[in-house]
Design a protein around this motif. Sequence first.
Motif, PDB file in Angstrom:
ATOM      1  N   CYS A 161      -5.788   0.642  -8.022  1.00 25.36           N
ATOM      2  CA  CYS A 161      -4.859   1.294  -7.103  1.00 25.36           C
ATOM      3  C   CYS A 161      -4.173   2.387  -7.889  1.00 25.36           C
ATOM      4  O   CYS A 161      -3.320   2.114  -8.722  1.00 25.36           O
ATOM      5  CB  CYS A 161      -3.817   0.322  -6.557  1.00 25.36           C
ATOM      6  SG  CYS A 161      -2.580   1.195  -5.573  1.00 25.36           S
ATOM      7  N   ARG A 162      -4.564   3.618  -7.648  1.00 20.63           N
ATOM      8  CA  ARG A 162      -3.996   4.712  -8.434  1.00 20.63           C
ATOM      9  C   ARG A 162      -2.522   4.927  -8.088  1.00 20.63           C
ATOM     10  O   ARG A 162      -1.768   5.469  -8.875  1.00 20.63           O
ATOM     11  CB  ARG A 162      -4.825   5.979  -8.184  1.00 20.63           C
ATOM     12  CG  ARG A 162      -4.459   7.154  -9.036  1.00 20.63           C
ATOM     13  CD  ARG A 162      -4.545   6.857 -10.522  1.00 20.63           C
ATOM     14  NE  ARG A 162      -4.429   8.061 -11.327  1.00 20.63           N
ATOM     15  CZ  ARG A 162      -4.027   8.054 -12.593  1.00 20.63           C
ATOM     16  NH1 ARG A 162      -3.705   6.915 -13.179  1.00 20.63           N
ATOM     17  NH2 ARG A 162      -3.961   9.175 -13.277  1.00 20.63           N
ATOM     18  N   MET A 203       0.845  -1.194   0.000  1.00 25.01           N
ATOM     19  CA  MET A 203       0.000   0.000   0.000  1.00 25.01           C
ATOM     20  C   MET A 203       0.877   1.238   0.000  1.00 25.01           C
ATOM     21  O   MET A 203       2.011   1.207   0.479  1.00 25.01           O
ATOM     22  CB  MET A 203      -0.894   0.013   1.238  1.00 25.01           C
ATOM     23  CG  MET A 203      -0.126   0.191   2.527  1.00 25.01           C
ATOM     24  SD  MET A 203      -1.033  -0.296   4.000  1.00 25.01           S
ATOM     25  CE  MET A 203      -0.821  -2.063   3.984  1.00 25.01           C
ATOM     26  N   GLN A 204       0.350   2.298  -0.570  1.00 20.89           N
ATOM     27  CA  GLN A 204       0.978   3.603  -0.371  1.00 20.89           C
ATOM     28  C   GLN A 204      -0.017   4.477   0.410  1.00 20.89           C
ATOM     29  O   GLN A 204       0.010   4.490   1.613  1.00 20.89           O
ATOM     30  CB  GLN A 204       1.414   4.208  -1.706  1.00 20.89           C
ATOM     31  CG  GLN A 204       2.666   3.492  -2.238  1.00 20.89           C
ATOM     32  CD  GLN A 204       3.226   4.092  -3.500  1.00 20.89           C
ATOM     33  OE1 GLN A 204       2.938   5.201  -3.873  1.00 20.89           O
ATOM     34  NE2 GLN A 204       4.070   3.319  -4.183  1.00 20.89           N
ATOM     35  N   CYS A 205      -0.945   5.146  -0.292  1.00 20.31           N
ATOM     36  CA  CYS A 205      -1.929   5.937   0.457  1.00 20.31           C
ATOM     37  C   CYS A 205      -2.946   5.038   1.145  1.00 20.31           C
ATOM     38  O   CYS A 205      -3.624   5.445   2.069  1.00 20.31           O
ATOM     39  CB  CYS A 205      -2.632   6.939  -0.451  1.00 20.31           C
ATOM     40  SG  CYS A 205      -3.928   6.225  -1.476  1.00 20.31           S
ATOM     41  N   ALA A 206      -3.083   3.811   0.651  1.00 20.24           N
ATOM     42  CA  ALA A 206      -3.923   2.790   1.272  1.00 20.24           C
ATOM     43  C   ALA A 206      -5.424   3.058   1.149  1.00 20.24           C
ATOM     44  O   ALA A 206      -6.224   2.370   1.769  1.00 20.24           O
ATOM     45  CB  ALA A 206      -3.533   2.570   2.741  1.00 20.24           C
ATOM     46  N   THR A 250       0.392   0.132  -6.702  1.00 21.54           N
ATOM     47  CA  THR A 250       1.048  -0.909  -5.901  1.00 21.54           C
ATOM     48  C   THR A 250       0.655  -2.317  -6.340  1.00 21.54           C
ATOM     49  O   THR A 250       0.855  -3.268  -5.593  1.00 21.54           O
ATOM     50  CB  THR A 250       0.725  -0.749  -4.398  1.00 21.54           C
ATOM     51  OG1 THR A 250      -0.671  -0.981  -4.203  1.00 21.54           O
ATOM     52  CG2 THR A 250       1.044   0.646  -3.890  1.00 21.54           C
TER      53      THR A 250
HETATM   54  S1  FES Z   1      -2.379   2.745  -2.308  1.00 23.70           S
HETATM   55 FE1  FES Z   1      -3.178   4.639  -3.028  1.00 23.70          FE
HETATM   56  S2  FES Z   1      -4.754   3.930  -4.290  1.00 23.70           S
HETATM   57 FE2  FES Z   1      -3.819   2.102  -3.723  1.00 23.70          FE
END
Ligand code: FES
Lengths: 164, 720
Positions: free
Chosen positions: A134-135, A97-100, A138
Motif C-alpha cells: 500500500c503505497r 484505504m486512501q486511494c484504494a 494504510t
Molecule cells: S490506499 Fe493507495 S495504495 Fe493503498
Amino acid sequence: MATIHLAVNGRPYTVDADPQTSLLTVLREHLDLTGSKYGCGEGQCGACTVLIDGRAQRSCITKVGAVAQRPITTIEGLGSGDQLHPVQEAFLEEGAMQCAYCTSGMIMSAVALLNRNHQPKESEIVEFMDGNICRCGTYPRIVSAIQRAARAMAKAGAATGAGR
Amino acid sequence: MSEKPHVQIPMEPERYELTAAPPYHFDLDRREFFRFLGAGILVVSVLKQAALTQESGGARAGRDDSLPKEIDAWLHLGENGKVTVYTGKVEMGQNIRTSLSQGVAEELHVPISAIEMVMGDTQLTPFDMGTFGSRTTPTMNLQLRKVAAAARELLIGLAAAQWQTDRQRLIAADGKVTDPKTRRSVEYAALAKGQQLTQSIPADGPLIPATSWTVAGQSVPKVDGRDFVTGKHRYPSDHKLPDCWQGKVLRPPSFGATLLSVDSQKAEQMGATVVHDGNFVGVAAPDAGLATAAVAAIRAEWKSEPQPSSKELFDYLRKNPVEGRDPTGDGDRYETGNVDQAMASAEHRLQQTYTVSYIAHVPLEPRAALAKWEGDNLTVWTGTQRPFGVRGELAEAFRIPEDRVRVLMPDTGSGYGGKHTGETAIEAARLARAAKRPIKVVWTREEEFTWAYFRPAGVIDVVSGARSDGTITAWEFHNYNSGSAGIRTYYAIPNQRIVFHATRSPLRQGSYRALAATANHFARESHMDEVAHAVKMDPLEFRLKNLKDERLRAVFEAAAKKFGWGKSPAPGQGFGMGGGYEKLGNIATFVEVSVDRKSGEVKVVRVVSAFECGAVVNPDNLRNQIQGSNVQGLGGALFEAIEFEQGKILNGRMSEYRVPRFSDVPVLETVLLDRKDIPSVGAGECPMVGLAPAIANAIYHATGVRLRSLPLVPEGLKLS
Ligand code: FES
Ligand code: FES
C-alpha cells in the motif's frame, strides 16, 4: 491462440487467448473484470491478487493456460448479492484505504489468510500480507480491518453453529 | 472565527509548482447550464471584471439577465433536491470527495447522501490550477462552504418571499426551510421547482463557525467506499470505450538519446498502426499483447550522449549552477542581521553538509490515459493532479484551442505530487488520431519508474554559530537543487543567510509530497541536534530555548509528553526528534529506533506525531493522512534511492526499488491539537517532514553514528 475454459466467480467463461497470457490481462481485457489491478507485473505488489482454489495468487504472473477449469474468485465475486463479505465490511468500517488502488488485492489476500487461519495473530497478519504494497501507507488500518473481520467471522460462525 | 490565513512566516514560492492560469477561458453560459442541468438554483462565480461591482452588492438573487455570460457554476440544486457540486480539484486518496462534501452538507444543511461531487472535469468544473500543495482544505473547502452558504441564504430568501415573512426568523435544517413560529416548513426541492435562479457568491457570506460544526469536524466514512471494496470503481486505467485499441510507445535506450532511424515494417505487418512523428514512435493495436510485440519488433537506431551517474551526483549538483539564473534573485535568498560578524564571534561554530537522493513516487496505479477524437474535438480520461494543465498540454501539442479539449480525471490510484503532467494523455491522443479510434495507454511499472519524474536530489550546507548557553546567534543555509519549500528557519535567530541555488539536474525532476521541505527539515533538524550536543544541552530543551513560535512549541511539547521524552535508553535503543512548520501546519515527530549492532539492522519501533493544522475537519481522515505520511516517509528516510548510470535507471522495478511494507511499520501514535479558532489547512504533506531527521537523530542517540544522507541506511548501518 487457444480456446480456454475458465471458472470465474462461479460462472463459466470461454476465451480465445494465448495460454501464455497472464490471468490478469485476461480478467481485465477479455472479461472486463477490472477490480484486479496492475501494479508491477512481477508478483511484487499484490494489487492483482485473486483466489485460485481458495489460495491467494498473483494473477499478473499466473499464466491463463495453467488455471483453466480451476475455481477463480476475484473481488467482484466476493460477498453474495448486496451482502458484502465480512472482510469488505471491515475495510469500510476501519477506513482502511486512501486511494484504494491496493484495496481489492489486500481484501483478496486477507480472505485467503482468514480462510486458513481464523484467528491470526498480528505478527501472522504482517507476515502473510507482506507481499501486498500500500503505497499510501494504510498498513495499520488494514491490520485492524483484518482483525475486525476475524472477530466478525468468528461471531457469525458461532451464531450459525449455535443454530444448528 | 477569522477566515484570514494565520501566517507565521511567509510561504516561499515553490518553483516546481508555479503554473499560470491560461489567458483565456471558455465556458457554458447560464442558459446552457440550465438546459444541461435542468431547472433549479445555481450558485456561480462571475469571471468578467464588470460583474464584480454587482457582487460587491452582497448576496443577490433573482432573474438577472444582466449577468455576464462567462460564469463558473459551483453548485446546482435540482427540482428533486439533488445537490451537485463542481470543483476542479481531484481525488487520489486524500479523501477530499468526502471532506468537501462534509463542508457543503454543513453549510447547506443537507445529508451528505444528497450531494454529488463532480471533480476534475475541464468541461464542467470551474478552472483549477491543480490538486497539490495541501491547498484543497484551506482554499477549496472554504470556497465550497461559501458556495453552499450562498445557496442556503438564497433558499431562506425564497421561503421568506413565499410566506411574506421576515427572513431573520427562518431556519434552514435537514433540507428544509422552517418557520419555528408558525411551524411551516418547505423542502428545498419545492423551492427550487420550476426556477432558473442564479446566485453569485458573496465575498463575506455568513459561515458556520467551527465550534458549531455538526457534520464537518466529524469522522464520516468515505462517501463512495463501497465502490472501492467491491472493485466497482473505475480508475483511469480501467476505463474503456467500444472499438478501443491499446497504445504503446517506443522508448529511447537512455535519457537524452536522439533517434537516427526507424524501421517499422515488421510491426505494420503484424497489424499494428505505427506512428513516427518527430522523436515520437508509437504503435496502436487491438490488444496490449500485440501492441507490446509490435513495439519490440521496431528496429530503431539511437545516438546516446554521455550522462552523469548517481555516484557523482552531489559533486555534479554543486558544479552545475543554472546559468543565466541569478542565485540572489527574489525568493531564492533571504538575509537578515550580520551573519559573518555573528559567525566570527560565536563561541561554538559548526559546519556540516547533508544530502538527499532522487526518489520515485511509485503511485500504485501507473500513469494511464484513454483518448478519443470526434472531428477536431478531443476527450481524454487520465489520472492527473492538473486536469486543466493537461488540457493546456494537449491543446499545445495538437495546436488546437483549449475549448476543443476536454480532460476528465476519474478518482485515481494516488499521485503524491508525481502526476502533474500529461505524458500518457498526449501519447494516447497522438495514437488515437492516427488509428482513427479511441486509444488507451497504460504505462508499465518500469515506464513509470523511468519516464515519469523524480523528487529532486540535493546538497545542503549548513553553518551555525551558538553561545555556550545554547542560544543560536548565526545561521547560514545553502540548498543546491532540491528546492526552496521549507527552507526558512522557524527558530528565532537574529543573523541568517538562506540561499537556494538552482542547478542542472541529471534526471527529470518535479513535485513530490512535501517538496523540498523534507530535505530542508532533514538538514535543519539534524543540524539542530548536532549543535545541541556540541553545547551539551538536551535536544528538546535546546529547541525550545530557540523557538518563539507558540504553535510550534505546543506540538513539540505535546509530542514530548506523549512520547515520554527524557527516559534513558536500553542498549541498542535510541530516541530522536524532528519537527517544523510547513504548508501552514505544525508538526513534531518523536521516534524510537533499535539498532542491531551485529547485523546493522535499523528498526523504527515507535513514532509519535503531534500535529496541529487549525480546526480539524475530519479527525479520522486526518489520522489516516498522518499515518500515511509517516509510512511513506519511512521509505525516503531509510532506504529509497534511485540509482542511475549513463542515462539509464538501474533499479526501476518494484523488485529492485524497496518501498515500505507491512513489516516496516512501527507503532504509530498521533496527537491532534484541534485549534477551532484557526482556519483549517491541509494535512497531506506537513506530517512527513519531521520523520527523517527524527530517525537520524535517534540513530545517533543509539550508536553515536551521525548520518547526514537520505536515505540513511539503504544497506543497514555499518558500525566499525
Ligand atoms: S490506499 Fe493507495 S495504495 Fe493503498
Ligand atoms: S501486479 Fe501482480 S503482484 Fe504487482
